[in-house]
Write a protein that holds these residues in place. Structure first.
Motif, PDB file in Angstrom:
ATOM      1  N   LEU A  25       0.893  -1.167   0.154  1.00 24.69           N
ATOM      2  CA  LEU A  25      -0.050   0.009  -0.097  1.00 24.69           C
ATOM      3  C   LEU A  25       0.994   1.313   0.031  1.00 24.69           C
ATOM      4  N   ALA A  26       0.699   2.215  -1.053  1.00 23.24           N
ATOM      5  CA  ALA A  26       1.492   3.150  -1.022  1.00 23.24           C
ATOM      6  C   ALA A  26       1.589   4.349   0.078  1.00 23.24           C
ATOM      7  N   GLU A  30      -5.215   6.356   1.332  1.00 23.20           N
ATOM      8  CA  GLU A  30      -6.244   6.263   2.811  1.00 23.20           C
ATOM      9  C   GLU A  30      -6.674   4.858   2.676  1.00 23.20           C
ATOM     10  N   VAL A  31      -6.961   4.506   4.238  1.00 25.13           N
ATOM     11  CA  VAL A  31      -7.318   3.235   4.253  1.00 25.13           C
ATOM     12  C   VAL A  31      -8.514   3.437   5.671  1.00 25.13           C
ATOM     13  N   SER A  32      -9.576   2.530   5.697  1.00 19.87           N
ATOM     14  CA  SER A  32     -10.375   2.745   6.755  1.00 19.87           C
ATOM     15  C   SER A  32     -10.535   1.405   7.497  1.00 19.87           C
ATOM     16  N   ARG A  44      -9.921  -1.234   4.655  1.00 22.31           N
ATOM     17  CA  ARG A  44     -10.786  -1.005   3.396  1.00 22.31           C
ATOM     18  C   ARG A  44     -10.026  -0.261   2.593  1.00 22.31           C
ATOM     19  N   ILE A  45      -9.475  -0.418   1.310  1.00 21.06           N
ATOM     20  CA  ILE A  45      -8.730   0.295   0.515  1.00 21.06           C
ATOM     21  C   ILE A  45      -9.748   0.392  -0.746  1.00 21.06           C
ATOM     22  N   ASP A  46      -9.257   1.183  -1.851  1.00 18.42           N
ATOM     23  CA  ASP A  46      -9.984   1.423  -2.890  1.00 18.42           C
ATOM     24  C   ASP A  46     -10.225  -0.017  -3.494  1.00 18.42           C
ATOM     25  N   ALA A  47      -9.383  -0.983  -3.663  1.00 20.02           N
ATOM     26  CA  ALA A  47      -9.431  -2.225  -4.316  1.00 20.02           C
ATOM     27  C   ALA A  47     -10.305  -3.472  -3.593  1.00 20.02           C
TER      28      ALA A  47
END
Length: 180
Positions: A25-26, A30-32, A44-47
């Motif tokens: 993860l760069a 952003e992460v939840s 949770r990431i974009d993918a």
């Protein structure tokens, strides 16, 4: 669970859920945070979803991992201590430990030179789950950290096939399932 969005302050190793693939993860992503059970973090990431290991939690800017009661390496060795260590292992998508999910089928303890060997047979909720090796390694590490454990092995088996009927009463309650 807190669904606050956090930013990563550095590149961070993670495992894609449910595939089990290692990813990075760069920094700046952003992460939840979805789950923090067992000392690892499901985000949770974009993918989709990813699992960040305890040792990389500092990459999540402003997030602090909740403290847990330590099991690893504390007290005297016993079969109960092994079961308690296993209860600190979680599927990153399910908020119930692997024991209460009914995933642990067998536990054997053998005396060996200098201590004990612990052998565990466990299954997964689905045969194609790529997270199996990750969950098994988490369990192995937690068992290996117990006093006098010289070696620990966790084997993934498929017989019998897991069904939701194997979930304990405590697990069913946590998941909001009716008692059996």
């Amino acid at each position: 669970m807190d669904s606050t969005t956090y930013r990563l302050n550095r590149d961070c190793s993670a495992t894609r859920i449910p595939a089990g693939d290692a990813i990075t993860l760069a920094a700046g992503s952003e992460v939840s945070v979805m789950q923090t059970l067992g000392g690892n973090i499901t985000v949770r990431i974009d993918a989709g979803l990813a699992r960040i290991a305890r040792e990389d939690v500092s990459a999540i800017e402003g997030f602090e991992l909740p403290s847990e009661t330590p099991v690893e390496g504390s007290g005297e060795f016993s079969e109960t201590a092994v079961w308690e260590a296993l209860k600190t292992c979680f599927d990153p998508e399910i908020p119930v430990n692997i024991v209460d999910l009914g995933l642990v089928y067998d536990l054997a303890i053998e005396p060996v030179a200098g201590g004990r060997h612990v052998d565990v047979k466990m299954t997964l909720t689905a045969p194609g789950c790529g997270m199996g090796p990750v969950i098994a390694e988490d369990a192995r590490q937690k068992i290996a950290a117990l006093p006098t454990v010289v070696t620990a092995k966790v084997h993934i088996v498929w017989d019998p096939i897991w069904t939701p009927h194997m979930i304990s009463a405590a697990g069913r309650e946590k998941l909001g399932l009716p008692p059996q």
